[in-house]
Motif scaffolding. Structure first.
Motif, PDB file in Angstrom:
ATOM      1  N   PRO A   1       0.415  -1.380  -0.037  1.00  0.00           N
ATOM      2  CA  PRO A   1       0.367  -0.583  -0.247  1.00  0.00           C
ATOM      3  C   PRO A   1       0.650   1.585   0.285  1.00  0.00           C
ATOM      4  CG  PRO A   1      -0.438  -1.054   2.233  1.00  0.00           C
ATOM      5  CD  PRO A   1       0.602  -1.998   0.912  1.00  0.00           C
ATOM      6  N   ASP A   2       0.853   2.108  -0.908  1.00  0.00           N
ATOM      7  CA  ASP A   2       1.057   3.661  -0.767  1.00  0.00           C
ATOM      8  C   ASP A   2       2.584   3.713  -1.046  1.00  0.00           C
ATOM      9  OD1 ASP A   2       0.909   6.490  -0.496  1.00  0.00           O
ATOM     10  OD2 ASP A   2       1.990   6.241   1.227  1.00  0.00           O
ATOM     11  N   ARG A   3       2.927   2.236  -1.904  1.00  0.00           N
ATOM     12  CA  ARG A   3       4.375   1.957  -2.426  1.00  0.00           C
ATOM     13  C   ARG A   3       3.866   3.407  -4.061  1.00  0.00           C
ATOM     14  NH1 ARG A   3       8.306  -1.602  -3.187  1.00  0.00           N
ATOM     15  NH2 ARG A   3      10.037   0.032  -4.442  1.00  0.00           N
ATOM     16  N   ALA A   4       3.410   3.959  -4.454  1.00  0.00           N
ATOM     17  CA  ALA A   4       3.001   4.270  -6.448  1.00  0.00           C
ATOM     18  C   ALA A   4       2.950   5.469  -5.651  1.00  0.00           C
ATOM     19  CB  ALA A   4       1.751   3.550  -6.802  1.00  0.00           C
ATOM     20  N   GLY A   5       2.513   5.946  -4.604  1.00  0.00           N
ATOM     21  CA  GLY A   5       2.131   7.314  -4.336  1.00  0.00           C
ATOM     22  C   GLY A   5       3.911   7.316  -3.947  1.00  0.00           C
ATOM     23  N   GLN A   6       4.652   7.194  -2.469  1.00  0.00           N
ATOM     24  CA  GLN A   6       6.069   7.239  -2.635  1.00  0.00           C
ATOM     25  C   GLN A   6       6.350   7.211  -3.971  1.00  0.00           C
ATOM     26  OE1 GLN A   6       6.821   4.349  -0.314  1.00  0.00           O
ATOM     27  NE2 GLN A   6       5.789   4.661   1.294  1.00  0.00           N
ATOM     28  N   VAL A   7       6.868   5.819  -4.789  1.00  0.00           N
ATOM     29  CA  VAL A   7       7.641   6.459  -6.168  1.00  0.00           C
ATOM     30  C   VAL A   7       7.670   7.849  -6.357  1.00  0.00           C
ATOM     31  CG1 VAL A   7       7.758   5.743  -8.626  1.00  0.00           C
ATOM     32  CG2 VAL A   7       7.558   3.885  -6.616  1.00  0.00           C
ATOM     33  N   ALA A   8       6.031   7.806  -6.773  1.00  0.00           N
ATOM     34  CA  ALA A   8       5.797   9.022  -7.414  1.00  0.00           C
ATOM     35  C   ALA A   8       6.287  10.908  -6.991  1.00  0.00           C
ATOM     36  CB  ALA A   8       4.343   9.934  -7.360  1.00  0.00           C
ATOM     37  N   ARG A   9       6.302  10.408  -5.306  1.00  0.00           N
ATOM     38  CA  ARG A   9       6.518  11.692  -4.883  1.00  0.00           C
ATOM     39  C   ARG A   9       8.563  11.747  -5.172  1.00  0.00           C
ATOM     40  NH1 ARG A   9       2.090   9.986  -1.496  1.00  0.00           N
ATOM     41  NH2 ARG A   9       3.782   8.759   0.014  1.00  0.00           N
ATOM     42  N   THR A  10       8.683  10.912  -4.781  1.00  0.00           N
ATOM     43  CA  THR A  10      10.319  10.618  -5.285  1.00  0.00           C
ATOM     44  C   THR A  10      10.654  11.046  -6.356  1.00  0.00           C
ATOM     45  OG1 THR A  10      10.428   8.809  -3.531  1.00  0.00           O
ATOM     46  CG2 THR A  10      12.777   9.348  -4.759  1.00  0.00           C
ATOM     47  N   ALA A  11       9.904  10.347  -7.071  1.00  0.00           N
ATOM     48  CA  ALA A  11      10.095  10.822  -8.864  1.00  0.00           C
ATOM     49  C   ALA A  11       9.907  12.279  -8.683  1.00  0.00           C
ATOM     50  CB  ALA A  11       9.760  10.319  -9.874  1.00  0.00           C
ATOM     51  N   PHE A  12       9.150  12.975  -8.703  1.00  0.00           N
ATOM     52  CA  PHE A  12       8.851  14.360  -8.350  1.00  0.00           C
ATOM     53  C   PHE A  12      10.030  15.098  -8.335  1.00  0.00           C
ATOM     54  CE2 PHE A  12       8.373  18.522  -6.062  1.00  0.00           C
ATOM     55  CZ  PHE A  12       7.307  19.014  -7.454  1.00  0.00           C
ATOM     56  N   ARG A  13      10.526  14.502  -6.971  1.00  0.00           N
ATOM     57  CA  ARG A  13      11.981  15.331  -6.330  1.00  0.00           C
ATOM     58  C   ARG A  13      13.103  15.073  -7.717  1.00  0.00           C
ATOM     59  NH1 ARG A  13      14.903  12.828  -2.600  1.00  0.00           N
ATOM     60  NH2 ARG A  13      13.179  11.250  -2.180  1.00  0.00           N
ATOM     61  N   LYS A  14      13.036  13.820  -7.862  1.00  0.00           N
ATOM     62  CA  LYS A  14      13.953  13.680  -9.105  1.00  0.00           C
ATOM     63  C   LYS A  14      14.126  14.627 -10.261  1.00  0.00           C
ATOM     64  CE  LYS A  14      15.400   9.340  -6.523  1.00  0.00           C
ATOM     65  NZ  LYS A  14      16.930   8.671  -6.748  1.00  0.00           N
ATOM     66  N   GLY A  15      12.939  14.743 -10.474  1.00  0.00           N
ATOM     67  CA  GLY A  15      12.633  15.480 -11.492  1.00  0.00           C
ATOM     68  C   GLY A  15      11.998  14.712 -12.460  1.00  0.00           C
ATOM     69  N   LEU A  16      11.445  13.762 -12.512  1.00  0.00           N
ATOM     70  CA  LEU A  16       9.850  12.922 -13.277  1.00  0.00           C
ATOM     71  C   LEU A  16       8.255  13.629 -12.838  1.00  0.00           C
ATOM     72  CD1 LEU A  16       9.814  11.431 -16.056  1.00  0.00           C
ATOM     73  CD2 LEU A  16       9.604   9.394 -14.146  1.00  0.00           C
TER      74      LEU A  16
END
Ligand code: PMP
Length: 413
Positions: free
Chosen positions: A357-372
């Motif tokens: 649960p919430d892994r996809a959200g964590q991935v999206a937030r981390t990707a945002f920090r990294k520029g995606l």
């Protein structure tokens, strides 16, 4: 005032997910006010298939505005509207053997769905629309009534009527598609239900989590509709305009829906434009029965015409989308080998589903920090959805996929 206090609203979540104030955008990249650049694999949830500020479309638009072209014309005939109608018929519909009438139902996708539902009911004189679990068709009352997502339906406050949600996922497996369930649950007199006025389906459920209907399943659904005189509506608002490869997402299945809804990328420039396409014999509207102030957006006609002429006069973009889709699919499969995830998609709509649960959200937030920029989808927001502009280069795709891979690694427990 804190800008997020000014911008934030409970009905939208993007500004919470992406705490940035965006300023400029070009192609597959968008930059915030501090000049930080992001690869945009969200692309307006499928609205920017030709990228931000596409230079060819921009030139046409600027020329039109520079020449004092009509910007608002209600339902009046204009040269921009005529050019669009001629182009869509010549470039898109005729070569595909499609004889649809083209209606402008209002500015947004929901307007196109509302018109489709009204039309199916008016043509058949029946009420109930069959839709599918996890579908998304819009937020207005009628389109929400056929949306198979409990959390979104709850927004209506009271039960929604005249719709009949059917399971979607169960019928996507490798077994021979079997529509006995449809005949028993929907058509059998013993079911106590009225004969449906229509069936509405997405060939790939976008908001629902990139759930891909198999070709055979779509063919089976089209057959059962035809045999039972039920209009088939394909909602191509997110999956149309080349997202899956062909312009219409149903083309690969070789089916011809009775009604099609198109919006999002049809203007190609992020300008509001929606279409409801329907079989000519369905033209039962009396004058004024479905009107609206913004149902013919002339600047959008201009960019839409340019987009059709530029990208749909040959099969270059279609082929590139299919091969880029394979590139993304291969990269996602590699991620799945090393992580607890599954992947699925068609063309340039690809999903990565996580069990946690919430892994996809964590991935999206981390990707945002990294520029995606990437969005999550699915009933539990458990799927990372990739919708890069179709014009994204192979290098940009690889760059985004590298960011995604490192975001998945970083969020591993
Ligand atoms: N149908 C589908 C398949 C969609 O993806 C959307 C928007 N996400 C809509 C309808 C509604 O479109 P709009 O938000 O423009 O009203």
């Amino acid at each position: 005032m804190n800008v997020f206090t000014a911008l934030e609203s409970n009905v939208r979540s993007y500004c919470r997910g992406w705490p940035a104030v965006f300023d400029k955008a070009r192609g597959s990249r968008i930059a915030d006010e501090n000049g930080k650049s992001y690869l945009d694999f969200f692309a307006g949830a499928g609205t920017l298939n030709y990228g931000h500020n596409n230079p060819i479309l921009k030139e046409e638009l600027l020329a039109y505005l520079g020449g004092d072209g009509v910007t608002h014309g209600l339902d009046m005939a204009t040269t921009a509207k005529r050019a669009f109608l001629e182009t869509i018929n010549e470039k898109l519909l005729a070569p595909r053997g499609l004889a649809y009438k083209v209606m402008f139902p209002g500015p947004t996708g929901s307007n196109a769905v509302e018109a489709a539902l009204k039309l199916a009911r008016k043509v058949t004189g029946r009420q109930t629309i069959v839709s599918f679990t996890n579908s998304f068709h819009g937020m207005s009352l009628g389109s929400l009534a056929v949306t198979g997502n409990g959390a979104k339906r709850a927004g209506a406050g009271v039960p929604l009527t005249n719709s009949m949600p059917m399971p979607f996922d169960r019928y996507l497996d490798e077994n021979e598609p079997d529509f006995q369930w449809f005949e028993q649950m929907v058509l059998d007199e013993g079911s106590g239900l009225d004969h449906p006025a229509g069936v509405i389906v997405e060939t790939v459920q976008g908001e629902g989590g990139v759930n891909v209907a198999r070709k055979e399943w779509l063919q089976g659904l089209a057959n059962v509709c035809r045999e039972n005189d039920i209009p088939l509506i394909v909602d191509d608002i997110q999956m149309g305009c080349g997202r899956t490869g062909a312009f219409f997402s149903f083309e690969d299945a070789g089916i011809t829906p009775d009604i099609v809804t198109v919006s999002k990328s049809i203007s190609g420039y992020g300008l509001p434009l929606a279409l409801t396409l329907f079989r000519p014999e369905y033209d039962v509207w009396e004058p004024g029965e479905h009107n609206g102030t913004f149902r013919g957006n002339n600047p959008a006609f201009v960019t839409a015409t340019a987009a059709l002429n530029t990208y749909w006069s040959d099969d270059v973009l279609e082929k590139q989308t299919r091969s880029h889709g394979e590139r993304v699919e291969t990269a996602l499969k590699h991620i799945c080998v090393e992580h607890d995830a599954r992947t699925r998609g068609r063309g340039l709509v690809q999903g990565l589903e996580f069990a946690e649960p919430d892994r996809a959200g964590q991935v999206a937030r981390t990707a945002f920090r990294k520029g995606l920029l990437i969005e999550t989808a699915g009933p539990q927001d458990q799927v990372v959805k990739l919708l890069p502009p179709l014009t994204t280069t192979a290098e940009e795709l690889d760059e985004g996929l590298d960011i995604l891979r490192s975001a998945v690694e970083e969020t591993e427990e």
